[in-house]
Design a protein around this motif. Structure first.
Motif, PDB file in Angstrom:
ATOM      1  N   PHE A   1       7.471  13.005  22.977  1.00  0.00           N
ATOM      2  CA  PHE A   1       8.182  11.957  22.228  1.00  0.00           C
ATOM      3  C   PHE A   1       7.816  12.063  20.756  1.00  0.00           C
ATOM      4  CE2 PHE A   1       9.019   7.507  20.929  1.00  0.00           C
ATOM      5  CZ  PHE A   1      10.294   7.352  21.458  1.00  0.00           C
ATOM      6  N   THR A   2       8.800  11.823  19.875  1.00  0.00           N
ATOM      7  CA  THR A   2       8.551  11.845  18.429  1.00  0.00           C
ATOM      8  C   THR A   2       9.109  10.576  17.800  1.00  0.00           C
ATOM      9  OG1 THR A   2      10.627  13.011  17.977  1.00  0.00           O
ATOM     10  CG2 THR A   2       8.678  14.365  18.329  1.00  0.00           C
ATOM     11  N   PHE A   3       8.383  10.035  16.840  1.00  0.00           N
ATOM     12  CA  PHE A   3       8.866   8.832  16.162  1.00  0.00           C
ATOM     13  C   PHE A   3       8.309   8.764  14.748  1.00  0.00           C
ATOM     14  CE2 PHE A   3       5.118   7.895  18.614  1.00  0.00           C
ATOM     15  CZ  PHE A   3       4.353   7.000  17.866  1.00  0.00           C
ATOM     16  N   THR A   4       8.997   8.021  13.901  1.00  0.00           N
ATOM     17  CA  THR A   4       8.595   7.892  12.505  1.00  0.00           C
ATOM     18  C   THR A   4       8.739   6.464  12.037  1.00  0.00           C
ATOM     19  OG1 THR A   4       9.015   8.693  10.239  1.00  0.00           O
ATOM     20  CG2 THR A   4      10.918   8.479  11.685  1.00  0.00           C
ATOM     21  N   ARG A   5       7.888   6.067  11.139  1.00  0.00           N
ATOM     22  CA  ARG A   5       8.090   4.819  10.385  1.00  0.00           C
ATOM     23  C   ARG A   5       8.966   5.129   9.186  1.00  0.00           C
ATOM     24  NH1 ARG A   5       5.811  -0.029  10.876  1.00  0.00           N
ATOM     25  NH2 ARG A   5       3.870  -0.301  12.057  1.00  0.00           N
ATOM     26  N   CYS A   6       9.593   4.095   8.634  1.00  0.00           N
ATOM     27  CA  CYS A   6      10.241   4.252   7.329  1.00  0.00           C
ATOM     28  C   CYS A   6      10.018   2.988   6.524  1.00  0.00           C
ATOM     29  CB  CYS A   6      11.721   4.577   7.474  1.00  0.00           C
ATOM     30  SG  CYS A   6      12.710   3.366   8.368  1.00  0.00           S
ATOM     31  N   HIS A   7       9.816   3.144   5.218  1.00  0.00           N
ATOM     32  CA  HIS A   7       9.375   2.052   4.362  1.00  0.00           C
ATOM     33  C   HIS A   7      10.425   1.731   3.298  1.00  0.00           C
ATOM     34  CE1 HIS A   7       5.115   2.595   5.889  1.00  0.00           C
ATOM     35  NE2 HIS A   7       5.697   3.725   6.243  1.00  0.00           N
ATOM     36  N   ARG A   8      10.316   2.416   2.135  1.00  0.00           N
ATOM     37  CA  ARG A   8      11.295   2.158   1.072  1.00  0.00           C
ATOM     38  C   ARG A   8      11.785   3.450   0.430  1.00  0.00           C
ATOM     39  NH1 ARG A   8      11.622   1.474  -4.483  1.00  0.00           N
ATOM     40  NH2 ARG A   8      13.333   0.110  -5.104  1.00  0.00           N
ATOM     41  N   PHE A   9      10.856   4.178  -0.250  1.00  0.00           N
ATOM     42  CA  PHE A   9      11.292   5.407  -0.922  1.00  0.00           C
ATOM     43  C   PHE A   9      11.815   6.420   0.084  1.00  0.00           C
ATOM     44  CE2 PHE A   9       7.266   7.063   0.523  1.00  0.00           C
ATOM     45  CZ  PHE A   9       7.477   8.427   0.635  1.00  0.00           C
ATOM     46  N   ASP A  10      11.369   6.313   1.337  1.00  0.00           N
ATOM     47  CA  ASP A  10      11.814   7.235   2.373  1.00  0.00           C
ATOM     48  C   ASP A  10      13.043   6.715   3.130  1.00  0.00           C
ATOM     49  OD1 ASP A  10      10.357   5.174   3.461  1.00  0.00           O
ATOM     50  OD2 ASP A  10       9.139   6.406   4.794  1.00  0.00           O
ATOM     51  N   VAL A  11      13.614   5.604   2.634  1.00  0.00           N
ATOM     52  CA  VAL A  11      14.828   5.034   3.226  1.00  0.00           C
ATOM     53  C   VAL A  11      15.994   5.108   2.246  1.00  0.00           C
ATOM     54  CG1 VAL A  11      15.930   2.934   4.091  1.00  0.00           C
ATOM     55  CG2 VAL A  11      13.571   3.464   4.730  1.00  0.00           C
ATOM     56  N   TYR A  12      15.749   4.594   1.027  1.00  0.00           N
ATOM     57  CA  TYR A  12      16.835   4.427   0.060  1.00  0.00           C
ATOM     58  C   TYR A  12      16.862   5.596  -0.925  1.00  0.00           C
ATOM     59  CZ  TYR A  12      16.163  -0.303   1.841  1.00  0.00           C
ATOM     60  OH  TYR A  12      16.008  -1.392   2.661  1.00  0.00           O
ATOM     61  N   GLU A  13      17.962   6.288  -0.967  1.00  0.00           N
ATOM     62  CA  GLU A  13      18.101   7.395  -1.904  1.00  0.00           C
ATOM     63  C   GLU A  13      17.934   6.932  -3.350  1.00  0.00           C
ATOM     64  OE1 GLU A  13      20.080   8.580   1.881  1.00  0.00           O
ATOM     65  OE2 GLU A  13      20.067   6.793   0.626  1.00  0.00           O
ATOM     66  N   TYR A  14      18.436   5.744  -3.669  1.00  0.00           N
ATOM     67  CA  TYR A  14      18.379   5.259  -5.056  1.00  0.00           C
ATOM     68  C   TYR A  14      16.951   4.979  -5.515  1.00  0.00           C
ATOM     69  CZ  TYR A  14      17.733   0.486  -3.240  1.00  0.00           C
ATOM     70  OH  TYR A  14      17.254  -0.621  -2.595  1.00  0.00           O
ATOM     71  N   ALA A  15      16.016   4.857  -4.580  1.00  0.00           N
ATOM     72  CA  ALA A  15      14.622   4.590  -4.942  1.00  0.00           C
ATOM     73  C   ALA A  15      13.906   5.844  -5.414  1.00  0.00           C
ATOM     74  CB  ALA A  15      13.878   3.976  -3.758  1.00  0.00           C
ATOM     75  N   ASN A  16      14.580   6.981  -5.380  1.00  0.00           N
ATOM     76  CA  ASN A  16      14.029   8.245  -5.854  1.00  0.00           C
ATOM     77  C   ASN A  16      14.716   8.656  -7.158  1.00  0.00           C
ATOM     78  OD1 ASN A  16      12.332   9.533  -3.381  1.00  0.00           O
ATOM     79  ND2 ASN A  16      14.040   8.308  -2.607  1.00  0.00           N
ATOM     80  N   PRO A  17      13.979   9.251  -8.099  1.00  0.00           N
ATOM     81  CA  PRO A  17      14.565   9.615  -9.398  1.00  0.00           C
ATOM     82  C   PRO A  17      15.800  10.493  -9.288  1.00  0.00           C
ATOM     83  CG  PRO A  17      12.174   9.850  -9.454  1.00  0.00           C
ATOM     84  CD  PRO A  17      12.537   9.560  -8.035  1.00  0.00           C
ATOM     85  N   THR A  18      15.830  11.382  -8.294  1.00  0.00           N
ATOM     86  CA  THR A  18      16.976  12.283  -8.137  1.00  0.00           C
ATOM     87  C   THR A  18      18.007  11.752  -7.148  1.00  0.00           C
ATOM     88  OG1 THR A  18      15.847  13.523  -6.397  1.00  0.00           O
ATOM     89  CG2 THR A  18      15.546  14.285  -8.666  1.00  0.00           C
TER      90      THR A  18
END
Length: 294
Positions: free
Chosen positions: A160-177
């Motif tokens: 089984f595989t699973f991940t958390r997600c927070h903010r910068f890893d969710v919203y593209e706009y939260a990253n400079p590019t």
């Protein structure tokens, strides 16, 4: 068969980061072995290098001895043998926006993730070959790319595989590019996604409806229970905030709001960051004698 949980994270426990993960590991149950791999820590580490966190006795730590710069030939060979790199590269070329910055970020993520893949696979083959393996990525970014590569290519008994997600890893706009590397690879590979907010769940399901169908659940971050301390009632309104001082948190707005009130207030803030100077500058101009700030 024994069950082994492998947590792929950033720097915990060797650097002061990922405090919520430090709380979380104390409550993990149901596994015979728990292994934590801080992906961005390199070189030989000893127990004495863990200075900021109490570490549970039943958890094992290991990390890459070398950064991807010293394993560049393996990274290139791995890329040449698999299609995931070319698929992502083609997606970047089609979008065109921030092209140079995105390619640079994408290549760096690729090499870091492959380097981590190599070391985790070696460790698991050596020590967990006959065990049921569960992979947990604390972030839905570089660490989740490594998780995805392990599931697709390692041939290990991964259950089984699973991940958390927070903010910068969710919203593209939260990253400079406005770009998150290997988004489609991650979403199509992981079995479960645990978002820390309803908004994150909504964003992913709206943006990637097919890839996220029936995959996302809400699992909020938390801290230990410390009980309730009663204080004597007074005519003072006491406000406490705890946050990293960065623009997205908008902590100076707390000051502006409290500064406009004409009642006795005591505001206590915990947390440092790049906006500390801005906040202190505003506080120096405070002429509200009823507002006390710690």
């Amino acid at each position: 068969m024994n069950k082994t949980l492998v947590i792929i994270n950033g720097t915990y426990p060797y650097q002061r980061s990922e405090d919520y993960l430090a709380n979380e590991v104390n409550y993990i149950q149901g596994f015979n072995k728990i292994i934590i791999f801080p992906m961005f820590i390199y070189g030989h580490k000893k127990k004495s290098d863990i200075k900021d966190y109490p570490v549970p006795k039943n958890i094992h730590f290991f990390n890459s001895q070398q950064s991807y710069h010293k394993n560049i030939l393996f990274c290139i060979y791995f890329i040449l043998c698999h299609t995931f790199f070319y698929d992502e590269f083609w997606n970047i070329l089609k979008q065109r926006e921030h092209l140079y910055q995105r390619i640079k970020k994408f290549i760096r993520t690729s090499f870091k993730s492959i380097n981590a893949y190599r070391d985790i696979k070696r460790e698991l083959i050596k020590n967990c070959k006959n065990e049921k393996i569960y992979l947990y990525s604390y972030w839905m970014a570089d660490t989740a790319v490594t998780l995805s590569l392990l599931k697709k290519y390692s041939k290990l008994p991964i259950i089984f595989t699973f991940t958390r997600c927070h903010r910068f890893d969710v919203y593209e706009y939260a990253n400079p590019t406005k770009y998150i590397s290997y988004r489609k690879l991650i979403l199509s590979t992981v079995d479960k996604i645990y978002a820390i907010s309803n908004d994150a769940k909504f964003h992913l399901e709206k943006s990637y409806p097919q890839l996220c169908k029936n995959k996302i659940q809400i699992q909020r971050l938390g801290t230990d229970e410390h009980g309730v301390i009663e204080v004597k009632k007074t005519n003072i309104l006491r406000i406490v905030s705890c946050s990293w001082l960065r623009p997205v948190k908008r902590i100076p707005l707390i000051f502006e709001a409290l500064d406009s009130l004409n009642i006795p207030i005591e505001w206590t803030h915990y947390g440092d960051g790049e906006e500390m100077g801005i906040l202190q500058s505003k506080i120096k101009k405070n002429k509200n004698k009823k507002l006390k700030i710690k």
